[in-house]
Design an enzyme around this catalytic site. Structure first.
Site, mmCIF file in Angstrom:
data_model
loop_
_atom_site.group_PDB
_atom_site.id
_atom_site.type_symbol
_atom_site.label_atom_id
_atom_site.label_comp_id
_atom_site.label_asym_id
_atom_site.label_seq_id
_atom_site.Cartn_x
_atom_site.Cartn_y
_atom_site.Cartn_z
ATOM 1 N N SER A 84 0.870 -1.162 -0.093
ATOM 2 C CA SER A 84 0.127 0.032 -0.150
ATOM 3 C C SER A 84 0.868 1.245 -0.054
ATOM 4 O O SER A 84 1.879 1.359 0.496
ATOM 5 C CB SER A 84 -0.866 -0.069 1.195
ATOM 6 O OG SER A 84 -1.564 1.135 1.552
ATOM 7 N N TYR A 106 -2.207 5.679 -4.110
ATOM 8 C CA TYR A 106 -3.109 6.556 -4.205
ATOM 9 C C TYR A 106 -2.752 7.837 -4.691
ATOM 10 O O TYR A 106 -1.547 8.415 -4.578
ATOM 11 C CB TYR A 106 -3.490 6.821 -2.778
ATOM 12 C CG TYR A 106 -4.705 5.880 -2.093
ATOM 13 C CD1 TYR A 106 -5.678 5.438 -2.559
ATOM 14 C CD2 TYR A 106 -3.891 5.214 -0.998
ATOM 15 C CE1 TYR A 106 -6.574 4.732 -1.909
ATOM 16 C CE2 TYR A 106 -4.632 4.139 -0.185
ATOM 17 C CZ TYR A 106 -6.041 3.862 -0.659
ATOM 18 O OH TYR A 106 -6.781 2.978 -0.026
ATOM 19 N N THR A 132 -5.529 2.754 -7.108
ATOM 20 C CA THR A 132 -6.874 2.706 -6.415
ATOM 21 C C THR A 132 -7.714 3.852 -6.755
ATOM 22 O O THR A 132 -7.279 5.119 -6.503
ATOM 23 C CB THR A 132 -6.927 2.637 -4.832
ATOM 24 O OG1 THR A 132 -5.937 1.471 -4.578
ATOM 25 C CG2 THR A 132 -8.025 2.353 -4.149
ATOM 26 N N LYS A 208 -7.970 -0.328 -9.354
ATOM 27 C CA LYS A 208 -8.697 -1.036 -8.364
ATOM 28 C C LYS A 208 -9.747 -0.644 -7.929
ATOM 29 O O LYS A 208 -9.602 0.682 -7.460
ATOM 30 C CB LYS A 208 -7.476 -1.446 -7.327
ATOM 31 C CG LYS A 208 -8.088 -1.858 -5.839
ATOM 32 C CD LYS A 208 -7.057 -2.214 -4.749
ATOM 33 C CE LYS A 208 -7.759 -2.835 -3.559
ATOM 34 N NZ LYS A 208 -8.484 -1.900 -2.882
ATOM 35 N N HIS A 232 -13.712 -2.034 -2.258
ATOM 36 C CA HIS A 232 -12.784 -1.493 -1.111
ATOM 37 C C HIS A 232 -13.060 -2.300 0.225
ATOM 38 O O HIS A 232 -13.253 -2.127 1.360
ATOM 39 C CB HIS A 232 -12.826 -0.226 -0.659
ATOM 40 C CG HIS A 232 -11.462 0.467 -0.452
ATOM 41 N ND1 HIS A 232 -10.783 1.117 -1.481
ATOM 42 C CD2 HIS A 232 -10.831 0.551 0.701
ATOM 43 C CE1 HIS A 232 -9.722 1.417 -0.700
ATOM 44 N NE2 HIS A 232 -9.560 1.085 0.392
ATOM 45 N N ASP A 263 -11.695 -8.663 -5.418
ATOM 46 C CA ASP A 263 -11.508 -8.706 -3.920
ATOM 47 C C ASP A 263 -12.776 -8.490 -3.145
ATOM 48 O O ASP A 263 -13.855 -7.813 -3.923
ATOM 49 C CB ASP A 263 -10.332 -8.040 -3.384
ATOM 50 C CG ASP A 263 -10.392 -6.570 -3.312
ATOM 51 O OD1 ASP A 263 -11.404 -5.868 -3.261
ATOM 52 O OD2 ASP A 263 -9.385 -5.746 -3.212
HETATM 53 C C1 FNR Z 1 -7.769 -1.889 2.908
HETATM 54 N N1 FNR Z 1 -7.848 -1.719 1.505
HETATM 55 C C2 FNR Z 1 -7.023 -0.798 1.072
HETATM 56 N N2 FNR Z 1 -7.126 -0.584 -0.338
HETATM 57 C C3 FNR Z 1 -6.074 0.050 -1.011
HETATM 58 O O1 FNR Z 1 -6.271 0.084 -2.194
HETATM 59 N N3 FNR Z 1 -5.133 0.677 -0.285
HETATM 60 C C4 FNR Z 1 -4.805 0.684 0.848
HETATM 61 O O2 FNR Z 1 -3.997 1.216 1.640
HETATM 62 C C5 FNR Z 1 -5.837 -0.171 1.784
HETATM 63 N N4 FNR Z 1 -5.978 -0.247 3.110
HETATM 64 C C6 FNR Z 1 -6.848 -1.175 3.753
HETATM 65 C C7 FNR Z 1 -6.708 -1.288 5.144
HETATM 66 C C8 FNR Z 1 -7.393 -1.897 5.757
HETATM 67 C C9 FNR Z 1 -7.313 -2.363 7.169
HETATM 68 C C10 FNR Z 1 -8.312 -2.984 5.158
HETATM 69 C C11 FNR Z 1 -9.182 -4.032 5.774
HETATM 70 C C12 FNR Z 1 -8.369 -2.869 3.660
HETATM 71 C C13 FNR Z 1 -8.773 -2.515 0.749
HETATM 72 C C14 FNR Z 1 -8.248 -3.779 0.291
HETATM 73 O O3 FNR Z 1 -7.301 -3.754 -0.556
HETATM 74 C C15 FNR Z 1 -9.406 -4.655 -0.110
HETATM 75 O O4 FNR Z 1 -9.897 -4.017 -1.205
HETATM 76 C C16 FNR Z 1 -10.552 -5.121 1.085
HETATM 77 O O5 FNR Z 1 -9.956 -5.377 2.008
HETATM 78 C C17 FNR Z 1 -10.915 -6.760 0.400
HETATM 79 O O6 FNR Z 1 -11.891 -7.029 0.973
HETATM 80 P P1 FNR Z 1 -11.721 -8.219 2.419
HETATM 81 O O7 FNR Z 1 -10.584 -9.219 1.744
HETATM 82 O O8 FNR Z 1 -11.179 -7.448 3.358
HETATM 83 O O9 FNR Z 1 -13.125 -8.753 2.682
#
Ligand code: FNR
Length: 342
Positions: A84, A106, A132, A208, A232, A263
């Site tokens: 990330s 980002y 993203t 994404k 997300h 996801d």
């Molecule tokens: C995320 N997600 C996320 N996505 C992204 O593009 N950059 C990021 O920094 C983050 N940070 C983040 C932190 C935490 C704690 C979570 C739980 C999620 C979203 C992540 O990439 C993804 O889309 C989802 O977590 C997928 O769903 P599940 O597997 O958690 O159900």
């Protein structure tokens, strides 16, 4: 709250899971299989299972080793780690592992920061750039608001250079994360930004956070090599469609122009099978990685992935399928409909 939670009433968070339960598997028997392989490729890269690590920020909140433990666990299990933008370990440390990783960006209002991050990631050996696109502003995460989310002293976003960009200070009211994002990220993303990001480095670009089929098709007109169908993890627009429910129309609209990843709510081997049957090349997991990391660092992350790999290998056998490549739409029937002979 930060990890578990979704936005507002968590309708989408629940919908992501419920969507899998509306499909049933129609297995085949007597196929003389002795074993199944879970191995496949994603954008030409070999993986031991069609499950990658979704980008998630701030891993040192879960474990002292942070993202270093995550990439080691992913590597041990034979899959790709996506770093990330909000990593708490810098990419020059991550790149020394010699393990495959993608970088997730980002877009910052200051385009120079975004450009530097992409160029650094390409130089440090990332093999794809995930962009993203579903966070113009942070979704309303009420747990973070109640908890006055901020970063503890000593934990910083380690790929960024200035205090304004590295730190999430304590706040008197609301979520510090939402304040941070409102102050430094670019809300007004356009398709031109995707063209620009694709031009900065040779890395394949993967947007994404796409749910609409027309957006998925359009991404390929603007330099995308793959897309990630995602809401997300139910953390952005609450009541957004479940990612699995959005997948079939995206697959149709993209019409083979590139790979489609998904996801949101993947927790079992059968969830992976269902996503592949609806046309995903592979899936990513977010929260399960965090739980593994919190419970056991590197070995916890590896364990989560190995549980999924073992389940998927078993499920393939039980379906009479030798590998992910053999999974087709015929494997699925809607849960509430009688099986018809084709
Ligand atoms: C995320 N997600 C996320 N996505 C992204 O593009 N950059 C990021 O920094 C983050 N940070 C983040 C932190 C935490 C704690 C979570 C739980 C999620 C979203 C992540 O990439 C993804 O889309 C989802 O977590 C997928 O769903 P599940 O597997 O958690 O159900």
């Amino acid at each position: 709250g930060y990890v578990r939670g979704g936005s507002c009433d968590e309708v989408t968070l629940r919908a992501n899971r419920a969507a899998f339960d509306r499909w049933r598997l129609l297995p085949r028997v007597m196929r003389g299989l002795r074993e199944a392989s879970t191995a496949t490729t994603v954008l030409g890269q070999d993986v031991a299972l069609p499950v990658l690590i979704a980008p998630s920020g701030l891993h040192r909140l879960a474990h002292d080793d942070g993202e270093l433990a995550t990439i080691r666990g992913a590597h041990g299990a034979g899959t790709i780690y996506t770093m990330s933008t909000a990593s708490t370990v810098p990419m020059d440390i991550i790149s020394q592992e010699g393990a495959p990783w993608w970088f997730q960006l980002y877009l910052f209002s200051d385009r120079g920061i975004s450009r530097d991050l992409v160029e650094q990631a390409a130089a440090a050996g990332a093999s794809a750039l995930v962009v993203t696109v579903d966070v113009p502003l942070l979704g309303r995460r009420e747990a973070d608001e109640r908890n006055r989310f901020s970063l503890p002293d000593g934990i910083v976003m380690a790929n960024l250079q200035t205090p304004k960009h590295m730190l999430i200070p304590a706040t008197d009211e609301g979520s510090g994360l939402a304040t941070y994002i409102g102050a430094v990220w670019e809300p007004a993303l356009t398709w031109d930004d995707l063209d620009w990001l694709a031009s900065l480095s040779p890395l394949p670009v993967i947007p994404k956070g796409i749910l609409h089929p027309d957006d998925a098709a359009r991404a390929f007109d603007h330099g995308a090599r793959a897309v990630i169908v995602s809401n997300h993890g139910g953390r952005q627009l609450d009541s957004a469609v479940a990612s699995l429910d959005a997948l079939p129309a995206v697959v149709e609209a993209v019409a083979g122009r590139g790979e489609i990843l998904l996801d949101g709510g993947i927790r079992r081997g059968t969830d992976v099978l269902k996503a592949l049957a609806l046309g995903a090349r592979a899936v990513l997991i977010g929260r399960p990685v965090y739980w593994g990391l919190a419970a056991g660092g590197e070995s916890g992350v590896r364990h989560i992935l190995e549980l999924l790999r073992a389940e998927l290998a078993l499920d393939l056998m039980l379906c009479g399928l030798a590998s992910p490549a053999e999974v087709t739409r015929e494997l699925l029937v809607p849960a509430d409909i009688l099986v018809q002979r084709q």
